[in-house]
Design a protein around this motif. Structure first.
Motif, PDB file in Angstrom:
ATOM      1  N   GLU A  15      12.230  -3.935  -3.981  1.00  0.00           N
ATOM      2  CA  GLU A  15      10.817  -3.660  -4.236  1.00  0.00           C
ATOM      3  C   GLU A  15      10.212  -2.702  -3.212  1.00  0.00           C
ATOM      4  N   VAL A  16      10.533  -2.880  -1.933  1.00  0.00           N
ATOM      5  CA  VAL A  16       9.984  -1.984  -0.904  1.00  0.00           C
ATOM      6  C   VAL A  16      10.521  -0.570  -1.110  1.00  0.00           C
ATOM      7  N   SER A  17      11.774  -0.459  -1.482  1.00  0.00           N
ATOM      8  CA  SER A  17      12.351   0.857  -1.773  1.00  0.00           C
ATOM      9  C   SER A  17      11.588   1.534  -2.914  1.00  0.00           C
ATOM     10  N   LYS A  68       2.230   2.637   9.668  1.00  0.00           N
ATOM     11  CA  LYS A  68       0.808   2.784   9.340  1.00  0.00           C
ATOM     12  C   LYS A  68       0.511   2.226   7.948  1.00  0.00           C
ATOM     13  N   ALA A  69       1.451   2.373   7.028  1.00  0.00           N
ATOM     14  CA  ALA A  69       1.270   1.905   5.647  1.00  0.00           C
ATOM     15  C   ALA A  69       1.773   0.480   5.448  1.00  0.00           C
ATOM     16  N   ARG A  74       2.919  -4.241   2.191  1.00  0.00           N
ATOM     17  CA  ARG A  74       2.963  -5.704   2.122  1.00  0.00           C
ATOM     18  C   ARG A  74       2.119  -6.221   0.957  1.00  0.00           C
ATOM     19  N   SER A  75       0.928  -5.627   0.747  1.00  0.00           N
ATOM     20  CA  SER A  75       0.080  -6.097  -0.362  1.00  0.00           C
ATOM     21  C   SER A  75       0.724  -5.785  -1.714  1.00  0.00           C
ATOM     22  N   HIS A  85       3.561 -17.162   0.775  1.00  0.00           N
ATOM     23  CA  HIS A  85       3.170 -16.239   1.843  1.00  0.00           C
ATOM     24  C   HIS A  85       4.065 -15.009   1.770  1.00  0.00           C
ATOM     25  N   THR A  86       3.442 -13.842   1.688  1.00  0.00           N
ATOM     26  CA  THR A  86       4.214 -12.603   1.728  1.00  0.00           C
ATOM     27  C   THR A  86       4.633 -12.379   3.174  1.00  0.00           C
ATOM     28  N   PRO A  87       5.905 -12.097   3.418  1.00  0.00           N
ATOM     29  CA  PRO A  87       6.363 -11.942   4.803  1.00  0.00           C
ATOM     30  C   PRO A  87       5.717 -10.752   5.513  1.00  0.00           C
ATOM     31  N   GLU A  88       5.546 -10.887   6.826  1.00  0.00           N
ATOM     32  CA  GLU A  88       5.126  -9.761   7.661  1.00  0.00           C
ATOM     33  C   GLU A  88       6.288  -8.777   7.693  1.00  0.00           C
TER      34      GLU A  88
END
Length: 120
Positions: A15-17, A68-69, A74-75, A85-88
């Motif tokens: 997902e982050v990719s 910075k993003a 994360r959101s 809880h979404t991880p830091e």
């Protein structure tokens, strides 16, 4: 690593990719690939290791842009993965690929020196 954290790490990686490649508009973010994700046992923190094509300056610029993003990523991740809880997220530069390339070059140099004729 438990089975659950392993599955979550893979899902975060995917997902982050996608978020970085499709949704981010920052020009400092070059060609980024996520090499690995480590999720803490309590699922509160995730270390995301990235590899950047280019020189060291491009790598550090990309890392600064991603840090910075971090809140935006994360959101977006929270919208895509349903967790309590979404991880830091913590982005780190993975230099293992460039290190591997240097080692390969050194090995090729050593191999090349070994193949020279003895009368030189």
């Amino acid at each position: 690593m438990s089975h659950r954290t392993g599955r979550l790490a893979e899902e975060i990686k995917r997902e982050v990719s996608s978020i970085i490649q499709m949704d981010m508009k920052d020009p400092r973010v070059g060609f980024v690939s996520i090499t690995s994700v480590e999720v803490s046992g309590d699922l509160r923190h995730a270390n995301i290791y990235i590899s950047v094509m280019g020189n060291e300056q491009q790598g550090s610029d990309t890392l600064k842009a991603l840090k910075k993003a971090q809140g935006y990523i994360r959101s977006e991740l929270g919208k895509r993965i349903k967790l309590r809880h979404t991880p830091e997220l913590n982005f780190k530069l993975d230099d293992s690929i460039s290190h591997g390339v240097k080692v390969m070059k050194l090995l090729q140099e050593v191999k090349g020196e070994g193949e020279r004729p003895a009368n030189e």
